[in-house]
Design a protein around this motif. Structure first.
Motif, PDB file in Angstrom:
ATOM      1  N   ARG A 124      66.489  56.894  42.707  1.00  0.00           N
ATOM      2  CA  ARG A 124      66.342  58.106  41.902  1.00  0.00           C
ATOM      3  C   ARG A 124      65.887  59.273  42.776  1.00  0.00           C
ATOM      4  N   SER A 125      64.977  59.003  43.705  1.00  0.00           N
ATOM      5  CA  SER A 125      64.507  60.055  44.598  1.00  0.00           C
ATOM      6  C   SER A 125      65.624  60.529  45.518  1.00  0.00           C
ATOM      7  N   VAL A 126      66.445  59.595  45.996  1.00  0.00           N
ATOM      8  CA  VAL A 126      67.600  59.967  46.819  1.00  0.00           C
ATOM      9  C   VAL A 126      68.547  60.852  46.015  1.00  0.00           C
ATOM     10  N   ALA A 127      68.817  60.444  44.762  1.00  0.00           N
ATOM     11  CA  ALA A 127      69.748  61.197  43.920  1.00  0.00           C
ATOM     12  C   ALA A 127      69.241  62.598  43.624  1.00  0.00           C
ATOM     13  N   ALA A 128      67.902  62.760  43.564  1.00  0.00           N
ATOM     14  CA  ALA A 128      67.338  64.095  43.312  1.00  0.00           C
ATOM     15  C   ALA A 128      67.657  65.056  44.445  1.00  0.00           C
ATOM     16  N   PHE A 130      66.101  65.977  47.275  1.00  0.00           N
ATOM     17  CA  PHE A 130      65.132  66.822  47.983  1.00  0.00           C
ATOM     18  C   PHE A 130      65.012  66.439  49.452  1.00  0.00           C
ATOM     19  N   TYR A 131      65.239  65.163  49.751  1.00  0.00           N
ATOM     20  CA  TYR A 131      65.215  64.682  51.132  1.00  0.00           C
ATOM     21  C   TYR A 131      66.450  63.830  51.385  1.00  0.00           C
ATOM     22  N   PRO A 132      66.905  63.730  52.646  1.00  0.00           N
ATOM     23  CA  PRO A 132      68.018  62.844  52.971  1.00  0.00           C
ATOM     24  C   PRO A 132      67.641  61.373  52.738  1.00  0.00           C
ATOM     25  N   ARG A 133      68.672  60.556  52.537  1.00  0.00           N
ATOM     26  CA  ARG A 133      68.450  59.148  52.214  1.00  0.00           C
ATOM     27  C   ARG A 133      67.582  58.443  53.243  1.00  0.00           C
ATOM     28  N   ASP A 134      67.851  58.627  54.543  1.00  0.00           N
ATOM     29  CA  ASP A 134      67.117  57.846  55.538  1.00  0.00           C
ATOM     30  C   ASP A 134      65.627  58.144  55.498  1.00  0.00           C
ATOM     31  N   LEU A 135      65.247  59.379  55.237  1.00  0.00           N
ATOM     32  CA  LEU A 135      63.839  59.726  55.168  1.00  0.00           C
ATOM     33  C   LEU A 135      63.195  59.159  53.901  1.00  0.00           C
ATOM     34  N   VAL A 136      63.910  59.203  52.779  1.00  0.00           N
ATOM     35  CA  VAL A 136      63.384  58.634  51.540  1.00  0.00           C
ATOM     36  C   VAL A 136      63.199  57.122  51.692  1.00  0.00           C
ATOM     37  N   GLU A 137      64.199  56.447  52.257  1.00  0.00           N
ATOM     38  CA  GLU A 137      64.098  55.003  52.448  1.00  0.00           C
ATOM     39  C   GLU A 137      62.904  54.638  53.322  1.00  0.00           C
ATOM     40  N   THR A 138      62.726  55.350  54.414  1.00  0.00           N
ATOM     41  CA  THR A 138      61.604  55.071  55.313  1.00  0.00           C
ATOM     42  C   THR A 138      60.266  55.318  54.616  1.00  0.00           C
ATOM     43  N   SER A 139      60.184  56.399  53.853  1.00  0.00           N
ATOM     44  CA  SER A 139      58.928  56.745  53.171  1.00  0.00           C
ATOM     45  C   SER A 139      58.569  55.702  52.121  1.00  0.00           C
ATOM     46  N   PHE A 140      59.549  55.262  51.331  1.00  0.00           N
ATOM     47  CA  PHE A 140      59.277  54.254  50.302  1.00  0.00           C
ATOM     48  C   PHE A 140      58.955  52.899  50.925  1.00  0.00           C
ATOM     49  N   ALA A 141      59.637  52.558  52.025  1.00  0.00           N
ATOM     50  CA  ALA A 141      59.367  51.280  52.681  1.00  0.00           C
ATOM     51  C   ALA A 141      57.947  51.219  53.226  1.00  0.00           C
ATOM     52  N   HIS A 142      57.364  52.364  53.527  1.00  0.00           N
ATOM     53  CA  HIS A 142      56.015  52.419  54.097  1.00  0.00           C
ATOM     54  C   HIS A 142      54.926  52.315  53.037  1.00  0.00           C
ATOM     55  N   LEU A 143      55.247  52.520  51.765  1.00  0.00           N
ATOM     56  CA  LEU A 143      54.216  52.608  50.733  1.00  0.00           C
ATOM     57  C   LEU A 143      53.343  51.361  50.678  1.00  0.00           C
ATOM     58  N   GLY A 144      53.948  50.185  50.683  1.00  0.00           N
ATOM     59  CA  GLY A 144      53.158  48.960  50.584  1.00  0.00           C
ATOM     60  C   GLY A 144      52.186  48.781  51.727  1.00  0.00           C
ATOM     61  N   HIS A 145      52.549  49.286  52.892  1.00  0.00           N
ATOM     62  CA  HIS A 145      51.702  49.133  54.070  1.00  0.00           C
ATOM     63  C   HIS A 145      50.479  50.052  54.023  1.00  0.00           C
ATOM     64  N   MET A 146      50.494  51.030  53.134  1.00  0.00           N
ATOM     65  CA  MET A 146      49.351  51.925  53.016  1.00  0.00           C
ATOM     66  C   MET A 146      48.153  51.232  52.368  1.00  0.00           C
ATOM     67  N   PHE A 147      48.410  50.131  51.647  1.00  0.00           N
ATOM     68  CA  PHE A 147      47.347  49.420  50.925  1.00  0.00           C
ATOM     69  C   PHE A 147      46.723  48.372  51.851  1.00  0.00           C
ATOM     70  N   SER A 148      46.175  48.855  52.942  1.00  0.00           N
ATOM     71  CA  SER A 148      45.635  48.015  54.017  1.00  0.00           C
ATOM     72  C   SER A 148      44.130  47.822  53.832  1.00  0.00           C
ATOM     73  N   ARG A 149      43.695  46.579  53.871  1.00  0.00           N
ATOM     74  CA  ARG A 149      42.266  46.291  53.718  1.00  0.00           C
ATOM     75  C   ARG A 149      41.449  47.002  54.803  1.00  0.00           C
ATOM     76  N   THR A 150      41.927  46.932  56.042  1.00  0.00           N
ATOM     77  CA  THR A 150      41.200  47.566  57.144  1.00  0.00           C
ATOM     78  C   THR A 150      41.048  49.066  56.922  1.00  0.00           C
ATOM     79  N   SER A 151      42.136  49.709  56.476  1.00  0.00           N
ATOM     80  CA  SER A 151      42.080  51.154  56.223  1.00  0.00           C
ATOM     81  C   SER A 151      41.116  51.493  55.104  1.00  0.00           C
ATOM     82  N   MET A 152      41.139  50.696  54.034  1.00  0.00           N
ATOM     83  CA  MET A 152      40.263  50.990  52.900  1.00  0.00           C
ATOM     84  C   MET A 152      38.800  50.769  53.246  1.00  0.00           C
ATOM     85  N   GLU A 153      38.498  49.735  54.014  1.00  0.00           N
ATOM     86  CA  GLU A 153      37.122  49.519  54.463  1.00  0.00           C
ATOM     87  C   GLU A 153      36.652  50.703  55.316  1.00  0.00           C
TER      88      GLU A 153
END
Length: 464
Positions: A90-94, A96-119
């Motif tokens: 849906r974000s790609v279809a909107a 605002f950004y090219p597909r490759d950048l949207v794909e990379t950004s969404f793929a990174h989301l899960g990695h943001m929930f890092s225990r080390t970072s939150m501590e």
């Protein structure tokens, strides 16, 4: 991500999430082709957490909250339901950004929930988990005993749409501080926040942390909605990201009992010393670092450099400009190689400079693969779309007159020059000084001049 949900068709269907429950529906329609979208009906009363009842996660140990967030990251990484993949499409279809950048950004989301970072965030921004889980005993200079707690708040977030990571950071910060959080979805990023909150509910169904979040769309500035919601009886703080209109829109509701936490619009710059010309390797390193910092989220991020001030002869600076322009169009984790044509209004400004060859030189075209303008004074328009203004200076200190309270990040090359510049830059208003090439933000450090977690809570004393 596994796209196993039905194919996309018709207006984009935006989901709301209300206190952990995903709400589907297409009662309301917004926008014009090709960016029409529908949302469920908006129940304003369901978007608040009544006082004086504590926020749902107020008494949940922060270690348990971190466990829930780590599990949320795992759900996002697996995406077994395909919900994140569909949000990405849906974000790609909107558009605002090219597909490759949207794909990379969404793929990174899960990695943001890092225990080390939150501590690290809690240690740096709050001062310890004990301040979130209870009352820390202290003794004042007078000898009086006191207890201090970082108490949960009710926050209304008007989030920015220039990166899906904004929604992820909002959820992480909000959960760690145990508050109740309503996220207003931005019209240019409608899908990441509901997908993240759906993952949170999948990781911990009915958990107090999941019940602490809602996300919904309404048109920004709609007084029929905001006049009801933006009140101190419902929320303690408005957390506003974005441009001047967003901040001004929030400010008109601020008063006693309702505070504004503003991630307001910023511009970032680079300072490049003559050391860049000490060797070919140094020039290559400086140009690569300068290109990285100029293209973060295709130059849509506040951290992205738009003006680069550089020491050297004109011949040396032109060599840097040529090298920089060749690198601006390359793919990086935070930048796309897909060209997007430069806006007509900006082209007209640059065309005018091409006729003034004694004062300006331009490298690159208007197709969106990167364009560099070399000048003796900063241009008076706003470079965007991978356009960089390289400004010749005798000394890096000469660039200080271009630094003010709207200057967020200043990248410096070589890093050894930072120590002599950082106090001067901070005095002029800059909020972040980094080595050139390191403009991508780190969590747990100040953002826009303050610690977000520290502002997301209310500091309460029990004295005597």
């Amino acid at each position: 991500m596994n796209a196993i949900l039905p194919p996309l068709a018709g207006p984009a269907r935006v989901r709301h999430v209300i206190k952990g429950q995903v709400i589907e529906g297409d009662s309301l329609e917004y926008g014009r082709e090709p960016n029409r979208f529908t949302t469920p009906a908006l129940d304003v009363g369901a978007l608040v957490w009544p006082r004086p009842t504590p926020t749902p996660a107020a008494d949940v140990p922060v270690d348990e909250i971190i466990d829930v967030l780590v599990a949320t990251g795992d759900v996002l990484k697996r995406d077994a339901s395909g919900a994140l993949a569909q949000a990405m499409e849906r974000s790609v279809a909107a558009g605002f950004y090219p597909r490759d950048l949207v794909e990379t950004s969404f793929a990174h989301l899960g990695h943001m929930f890092s225990r080390t970072s939150m501590e690290f965030m809690i240690a740096q921004e709050i001062g310890g988990k004990d301040l979130l889980d209870g009352w820390r005993e202290v003794t004042a200079p007078s000898g009086r005993s006191a207890r201090v707690r970082a108490f949960p708040c009710r926050l209304l977030h008007v989030i920015a749409g220039n990166s899906p990571g904004v929604a992820a950071n909002t959820v992480i910060r909000g959960a760690l501080t145990k508050g109740a959080h309503l996220l207003k979805l931005p019209s240019n990023e409608l899908f990441s926040a509901p997908a993240i909150l759906a993952a949170l509910s999948e990781a911990a169904p009915g958990h107090p942390v999941a019940r602490s979040f809602s996300a919904a769309y309404w048109r920004g500035g709609d007084e029929a909605v905001e006049g009801l919601l933006f009140r101190p009886q419902y929320f303690d703080k408005i957390v506003a990201w974005g441009g001047e209109s967003t901040i001004k829109g929030a400010l008109k509701y601020v008063g006693p009992g309702l505070e504004l936490v503003a991630f307001d619009p910023k511009t970032s710059i680079s300072l490049i010393g003559r050391e860049a010309f000490a060797s070919e390797a140094a020039l290559e390193a400086a140009a690569e670092a300068g290109a990285h910092d100029a293209t973060i989220m295709n130059q849509e991020a506040c951290t992205a450099s738009r003006f680069q001030f550089i020491e050297g002869s004109i011949e040396q600076i032109d060599r840097y400009c040529e090298r920089l322009q060749a690198k601006l169009g390359r793919a990086r984790r935070s930048a796309s190689a897909e060209p997007r044509p430069i806006a007509r209004s900006l082209r007209d400004e640059i065309d005018g400079l091409r006729d003034l060859e004694d004062y300006y030189r331009v490298w690159g075209g208007y197709e969106g693969r990167g364009l560099v303008i070399r000048s003796d004074e900063a241009v008076d328009f706003y470079p965007e779309g991978k356009v960089v203004n390289v400004v010749a200076v005798e000394r890096l200190e000469d660039a200080l007159r271009h630094v003010n309270v709207a200057t967020q990040t200043v990248g410096v090359y070589p890093p050894q020059r930072k120590a002599a510049l950082r106090d001067l830059l901070a005095s002029a208003g800059a909020q972040r000084i980094v080595s050139l090439g390191a403009a991508t933000p780190e969590v747990g450090l100040p953002h826009d001049g303050f610690y977000p977690l520290h502002r997301f809570v209310r500091w309460v004393n029990d004295e005597g």
